[in-house]
Design a protein around this motif. Structure first.
Motif, PDB file in Angstrom:
ATOM      1  N   ARG A  32       0.864  -1.301  -0.007  1.00 30.98           N
ATOM      2  CA  ARG A  32      -0.043   0.063   0.097  1.00 30.98           C
ATOM      3  C   ARG A  32       0.809   1.404  -0.140  1.00 30.98           C
ATOM      4  NH1 ARG A  32      -5.209   1.726  -1.077  1.00 30.98           N
ATOM      5  NH2 ARG A  32      -5.235   3.857  -0.238  1.00 30.98           N
ATOM      6  N   TYR A  33       1.827   1.280   0.836  1.00 31.91           N
ATOM      7  CA  TYR A  33       2.844   2.251   0.864  1.00 31.91           C
ATOM      8  C   TYR A  33       3.459   2.420  -0.454  1.00 31.91           C
ATOM      9  CZ  TYR A  33       6.511   5.598   2.505  1.00 31.91           C
ATOM     10  OH  TYR A  33       7.072   6.706   2.761  1.00 31.91           O
ATOM     11  N   MET A  34       3.756   1.492  -1.283  1.00 32.68           N
ATOM     12  CA  MET A  34       4.576   1.646  -2.653  1.00 32.68           C
ATOM     13  C   MET A  34       3.430   2.372  -3.646  1.00 32.68           C
ATOM     14  SD  MET A  34       7.050   1.383  -4.710  1.00 32.68           S
ATOM     15  CE  MET A  34       8.123   0.211  -4.098  1.00 32.68           C
ATOM     16  N   LEU A  35       2.226   1.949  -3.498  1.00 31.62           N
ATOM     17  CA  LEU A  35       1.057   2.525  -4.292  1.00 31.62           C
ATOM     18  C   LEU A  35       1.132   4.178  -4.142  1.00 31.62           C
ATOM     19  CD1 LEU A  35      -1.275   2.428  -6.403  1.00 31.62           C
ATOM     20  CD2 LEU A  35      -2.670   1.639  -4.402  1.00 31.62           C
ATOM     21  N   GLU A  36       0.989   4.176  -2.811  1.00 37.04           N
ATOM     22  CA  GLU A  36       0.641   5.635  -2.375  1.00 37.04           C
ATOM     23  C   GLU A  36       2.119   6.398  -2.581  1.00 37.04           C
ATOM     24  OE1 GLU A  36      -1.044   6.572   1.329  1.00 37.04           O
ATOM     25  OE2 GLU A  36      -2.681   4.780   0.931  1.00 37.04           O
ATOM     26  N   TRP A  37       3.199   5.844  -2.559  1.00 34.64           N
ATOM     27  CA  TRP A  37       4.389   6.631  -2.841  1.00 34.64           C
ATOM     28  C   TRP A  37       4.321   7.082  -4.347  1.00 34.64           C
ATOM     29  CZ3 TRP A  37       8.178   5.368  -6.579  1.00 34.64           C
ATOM     30  CH2 TRP A  37       9.404   6.310  -6.455  1.00 34.64           C
ATOM     31  N   LEU A  38       3.979   6.067  -5.357  1.00 38.41           N
ATOM     32  CA  LEU A  38       3.727   6.333  -6.784  1.00 38.41           C
ATOM     33  C   LEU A  38       2.701   7.446  -7.094  1.00 38.41           C
ATOM     34  CD1 LEU A  38       3.863   2.630  -8.118  1.00 38.41           C
ATOM     35  CD2 LEU A  38       5.714   4.178  -8.419  1.00 38.41           C
ATOM     36  N   ARG A  39       1.636   7.217  -6.485  1.00 38.02           N
ATOM     37  CA  ARG A  39       0.565   8.449  -6.425  1.00 38.02           C
ATOM     38  C   ARG A  39       1.157   9.809  -6.227  1.00 38.02           C
ATOM     39  NH1 ARG A  39      -4.851   5.781  -3.466  1.00 38.02           N
ATOM     40  NH2 ARG A  39      -5.332   4.303  -5.122  1.00 38.02           N
ATOM     41  N   ALA A  40       2.003  10.012  -5.153  1.00 33.87           N
ATOM     42  CA  ALA A  40       2.808  10.810  -4.804  1.00 33.87           C
ATOM     43  C   ALA A  40       3.628  11.554  -5.880  1.00 33.87           C
ATOM     44  CB  ALA A  40       3.446  10.899  -3.434  1.00 33.87           C
ATOM     45  N   GLN A  41       4.097  10.674  -6.824  1.00 35.12           N
ATOM     46  CA  GLN A  41       4.968  11.249  -7.838  1.00 35.12           C
ATOM     47  C   GLN A  41       4.222  11.425  -9.170  1.00 35.12           C
ATOM     48  OE1 GLN A  41       7.918  11.211  -6.513  1.00 35.12           O
ATOM     49  NE2 GLN A  41       7.234  10.004  -4.912  1.00 35.12           N
ATOM     50  N   ALA A  42       2.995  11.042  -9.196  1.00 32.63           N
ATOM     51  CA  ALA A  42       2.112  11.147 -10.263  1.00 32.63           C
ATOM     52  C   ALA A  42       1.178  12.672 -10.340  1.00 32.63           C
ATOM     53  CB  ALA A  42       0.965  10.114 -10.413  1.00 32.63           C
ATOM     54  N   ASP A  43       1.065  13.123 -11.765  1.00 31.07           N
ATOM     55  CA  ASP A  43       0.075  14.355 -11.763  1.00 31.07           C
ATOM     56  C   ASP A  43      -1.247  14.041 -12.012  1.00 31.07           C
ATOM     57  OD1 ASP A  43       2.614  15.817 -12.047  1.00 31.07           O
ATOM     58  OD2 ASP A  43       3.028  15.119 -14.146  1.00 31.07           O
ATOM     59  N   VAL A  44      -1.283  12.586 -12.528  1.00 30.91           N
ATOM     60  CA  VAL A  44      -2.794  12.231 -12.592  1.00 30.91           C
ATOM     61  C   VAL A  44      -3.059  10.567 -12.539  1.00 30.91           C
ATOM     62  CG1 VAL A  44      -2.574  12.181 -15.345  1.00 30.91           C
ATOM     63  CG2 VAL A  44      -4.982  12.430 -14.154  1.00 30.91           C
ATOM     64  N   ASP A  65       3.337  10.994   5.598  1.00 31.74           N
ATOM     65  CA  ASP A  65       4.308  11.607   4.827  1.00 31.74           C
ATOM     66  C   ASP A  65       4.184  11.644   3.359  1.00 31.74           C
ATOM     67  OD1 ASP A  65       4.427   8.697   4.876  1.00 31.74           O
ATOM     68  OD2 ASP A  65       6.359   8.684   4.244  1.00 31.74           O
ATOM     69  N   LEU A  66       3.473  10.861   2.854  1.00 32.81           N
ATOM     70  CA  LEU A  66       3.067  10.874   1.328  1.00 32.81           C
ATOM     71  C   LEU A  66       2.324  11.795   0.998  1.00 32.81           C
ATOM     72  CD1 LEU A  66       3.204   6.907   0.540  1.00 32.81           C
ATOM     73  CD2 LEU A  66       5.200   8.680  -0.006  1.00 32.81           C
ATOM     74  N   ARG A  67       1.360  12.161   1.847  1.00 30.00           N
ATOM     75  CA  ARG A  67       0.324  13.286   1.460  1.00 30.00           C
ATOM     76  C   ARG A  67       1.040  14.504   1.546  1.00 30.00           C
ATOM     77  NH1 ARG A  67      -2.521  12.878   6.082  1.00 30.00           N
ATOM     78  NH2 ARG A  67      -3.580  11.257   5.579  1.00 30.00           N
ATOM     79  N   SER A  68       1.981  14.526   2.576  1.00 27.54           N
ATOM     80  CA  SER A  68       2.822  15.958   2.692  1.00 27.54           C
ATOM     81  C   SER A  68       3.395  16.092   1.589  1.00 27.54           C
ATOM     82  CB  SER A  68       3.526  15.918   3.949  1.00 27.54           C
ATOM     83  OG  SER A  68       2.831  15.786   4.979  1.00 27.54           O
ATOM     84  N   PHE A 204       9.167  -6.559  -4.768  1.00 25.06           N
ATOM     85  CA  PHE A 204       8.900  -5.284  -5.472  1.00 25.06           C
ATOM     86  C   PHE A 204       9.624  -5.020  -6.709  1.00 25.06           C
ATOM     87  CE2 PHE A 204       7.766  -4.907  -1.047  1.00 25.06           C
ATOM     88  CZ  PHE A 204       6.491  -4.616  -0.971  1.00 25.06           C
ATOM     89  N   LEU A 205       9.000  -5.120  -7.803  1.00 29.02           N
ATOM     90  CA  LEU A 205       9.591  -5.116  -9.176  1.00 29.02           C
ATOM     91  C   LEU A 205       9.322  -3.965  -9.810  1.00 29.02           C
ATOM     92  CD1 LEU A 205       8.655  -8.861 -10.141  1.00 29.02           C
ATOM     93  CD2 LEU A 205      10.875  -8.165  -9.384  1.00 29.02           C
ATOM     94  N   ARG A 206      10.478  -3.276 -10.417  1.00 27.58           N
ATOM     95  CA  ARG A 206      10.046  -2.214 -11.213  1.00 27.58           C
ATOM     96  C   ARG A 206      10.727  -2.417 -12.756  1.00 27.58           C
ATOM     97  NH1 ARG A 206      12.355   4.130 -10.583  1.00 27.58           N
ATOM     98  NH2 ARG A 206      11.617   4.886 -12.481  1.00 27.58           N
ATOM     99  N   TYR A 207       9.964  -2.361 -13.645  1.00 24.83           N
ATOM    100  CA  TYR A 207      10.397  -2.894 -15.222  1.00 24.83           C
ATOM    101  C   TYR A 207      10.241  -1.623 -15.997  1.00 24.83           C
ATOM    102  CZ  TYR A 207      10.289  -7.963 -14.370  1.00 24.83           C
ATOM    103  OH  TYR A 207      10.614  -9.275 -13.823  1.00 24.83           O
ATOM    104  N   CYS A 218      13.119   9.737  -8.827  1.00 24.68           N
ATOM    105  CA  CYS A 218      13.087   9.684  -7.305  1.00 24.68           C
ATOM    106  C   CYS A 218      13.450   8.085  -6.972  1.00 24.68           C
ATOM    107  CB  CYS A 218      11.724  10.176  -6.572  1.00 24.68           C
ATOM    108  SG  CYS A 218      11.319  11.705  -7.289  1.00 24.68           S
ATOM    109  N   ALA A 219      14.170   7.895  -5.862  1.00 29.92           N
ATOM    110  CA  ALA A 219      14.478   6.674  -5.414  1.00 29.92           C
ATOM    111  C   ALA A 219      13.074   5.943  -4.886  1.00 29.92           C
ATOM    112  CB  ALA A 219      15.595   6.797  -4.407  1.00 29.92           C
ATOM    113  N   VAL A 220      12.942   4.722  -5.384  1.00 27.53           N
ATOM    114  CA  VAL A 220      11.928   3.781  -5.033  1.00 27.53           C
ATOM    115  C   VAL A 220      12.140   3.436  -3.520  1.00 27.53           C
ATOM    116  CG1 VAL A 220      10.527   1.728  -5.370  1.00 27.53           C
ATOM    117  CG2 VAL A 220      11.362   3.084  -7.358  1.00 27.53           C
ATOM    118  N   PRO A 221      11.344   3.477  -2.522  1.00 29.92           N
ATOM    119  CA  PRO A 221      11.593   3.070  -1.243  1.00 29.92           C
ATOM    120  C   PRO A 221      12.035   1.846  -1.159  1.00 29.92           C
ATOM    121  CG  PRO A 221       9.197   3.550  -1.584  1.00 29.92           C
ATOM    122  CD  PRO A 221       9.745   4.007  -2.792  1.00 29.92           C
TER     123      PRO A 221
END
Length: 222
Positions: A32-44, A65-68, A204-207, A218-221
């Motif tokens: 869930r934290y990973m999803l919200e971290w990605l949301r915090a980087q997104a514009d839409v 912290d991600l909301r902030s 947790f994979l990033r492709y 940004c560095a992935v947590p």
């Protein structure tokens, strides 16, 4: 105008399924934290109609912290939401549609629009998904995060519109009655692994796709 960057985020089983009616939430608190971290980087945030109809929860940040972090980027409560659909038969009282942010609904030109609430911007003059991304870019969005589901994701892949995929492998086994990551015909595509970390029995994979660009620096947590 350059096409916006598009990343997809899924949490799924190790058999490649992302949803089951008996176990709709597959990931842990860390996922869930990973999803919200990605949301915090997104514009839409971009969704297919099926995901919106099934997962009707309000879109929000649950980690302060991600909301902030998103607020520091100049955003509101959450990024704007965009939905691609063929018809507008949604329950407009669902929590999703009452999320306090800007909303855009992409529909074909012949779709009925008279019952759509006034706070939802409707765009109908888009012949394909490439034009959807172009219109999101015209609205000022440079990073699009796709959150589901499988049918629209396959369509995005067929048009080579996806830049990166963030996929959490969860410790669940599922069968053919579960929703897959991609649904629909799709030629095999080989992705490049960018990073992989493990925690809480999850991977947790990033492709990156063959022609994909870097969605975020940004560095992935960890």
């Amino acid at each position: 105008m350059r096409r916006p960057l598009l990343a997809a985020s899924f949490g799924g089983s190790f058999t490649g399924h992302i949803w089951h009616r008996d176990q709709p939430i597959l990931g842990s608190r860390r996922d869930r934290y990973m999803l919200e971290w990605l949301r915090a980087q997104a514009d839409v945030l971009l969704y297919g109609a099926g995901t919106v109809r099934v997962d009707r929860r309000r879109i929000r940040f649950t980690f302060p912290d991600l909301r902030s972090h998103y607020a520091e980027r100049g955003g509101g409560s959450v990024p704007p939401l965009a939905v691609v659909a063929t018809r507008a038969d949604f329950d407009w009282e669902d929590p999703f549609w009452t999320t306090p942010t800007d909303m855009t609904l992409f529909l074909p030109g012949e779709a009925r629009t008279e019952e759509i609430p006034g706070h939802v911007q409707v765009i109908t003059d888009v012949p394909d998904l490439s034009d959807v991304l172009d219109r999101l870019g015209a609205l000022g969005h440079s990073r699009v995060l796709y959150e589901g589901g499988g049918r629209l994701y396959a369509s995005l892949c067929r048009l080579d519109l996806v830049d990166e995929l963030f996929y959490t492998v969860t410790p669940w086994l599922m069968g053919s009655d579960a929703a897959p990551v991609t649904a629909g015909p799709l030629s095999p595509q080989r992705y490049t692994l960018v990073s992989a970390t493990t925690a809480d029995q999850e991977v947790f994979l990033r492709y990156r796709t063959p022609s994909g660009r870097v969605w975020t620096t940004c560095a992935v947590p960890g």
